[in-house]
Design an enzyme around this catalytic site. Sequence first.
Site, PDB file in Angstrom:
ATOM      1  N   HIS A  22      -1.042   7.841  -0.879  1.00 21.05           N
ATOM      2  CA  HIS A  22      -0.708   8.470  -2.199  1.00 21.05           C
ATOM      3  C   HIS A  22      -1.792   9.658  -2.540  1.00 21.05           C
ATOM      4  O   HIS A  22      -1.287  10.549  -3.006  1.00 21.05           O
ATOM      5  CB  HIS A  22      -0.935   7.406  -3.310  1.00 21.05           C
ATOM      6  N   LYS A  46       8.745  -7.477 -12.143  1.00 26.05           N
ATOM      7  CA  LYS A  46       7.845  -7.378 -10.923  1.00 26.05           C
ATOM      8  C   LYS A  46       6.660  -7.728 -11.015  1.00 26.05           C
ATOM      9  O   LYS A  46       5.721  -7.731 -12.136  1.00 26.05           O
ATOM     10  CB  LYS A  46       7.761  -5.888 -10.672  1.00 26.05           C
ATOM     11  N   ARG A  95       6.871   9.086   4.205  1.00 28.88           N
ATOM     12  CA  ARG A  95       6.083   8.595   5.296  1.00 28.88           C
ATOM     13  C   ARG A  95       7.113   8.771   6.520  1.00 28.88           C
ATOM     14  O   ARG A  95       6.595   8.889   7.608  1.00 28.88           O
ATOM     15  CB  ARG A  95       5.587   7.193   5.242  1.00 28.88           C
ATOM     16  N   SER A 133       1.744   0.221   0.275  1.00 25.81           N
ATOM     17  CA  SER A 133       1.132  -0.400  -0.589  1.00 25.81           C
ATOM     18  C   SER A 133       1.473  -1.980  -0.148  1.00 25.81           C
ATOM     19  O   SER A 133       0.881  -3.007  -0.234  1.00 25.81           O
ATOM     20  CB  SER A 133       1.755  -0.340  -1.846  1.00 25.81           C
TER      21      SER A 133
END
Length: 156
Positions: A22, A46, A95, A133
């Site tokens: 990030h 979440k 990515r 993450s």
Amino acid sequence: MQNNEFKIAVFPGSFDPFTKGHYEIVERACSLFDKIIVAIGTNSTKQYLFPIEKRIEMIEQAFKQNAKVEVVSYSGLTVDFCKQQKAKTIVRGLRNASDFEYEQPIAQMNKTLDESIETIFISCSPQLSHISSTIIREIYKNKGNILPYLPAGVSL
């Protein structure tokens, strides 16, 4: 767009936690924009590992020497947040091809919600492409050391 217009971009995400990947995306975006807003989205459904205050603190620690970066939290649609902030660009990091397959429909939907907001994708460096993450959270939950995957200057 006039040359004297201030260029603002939003880098949205949950950043739970904010990783070296990030960090690299924000640093590279800084060369393209006058201001980068790292926007931590809130989703009441979440469950997060780190509370929002801690995530804000970690990102602010990482960019304490960079006046171009602002860290805020938001809720609701990202395009609505962009309009509030006068940002015309959403920055997303990639990515791998799976990230692109996930991000592309979101970018297209955002474009249908607001044609004036563009999404740009920045590919991370190969040496950071394995960092996510999700994996970092698992390492942390199992008492592993995650500091090698966080930006310099960030403490837990």
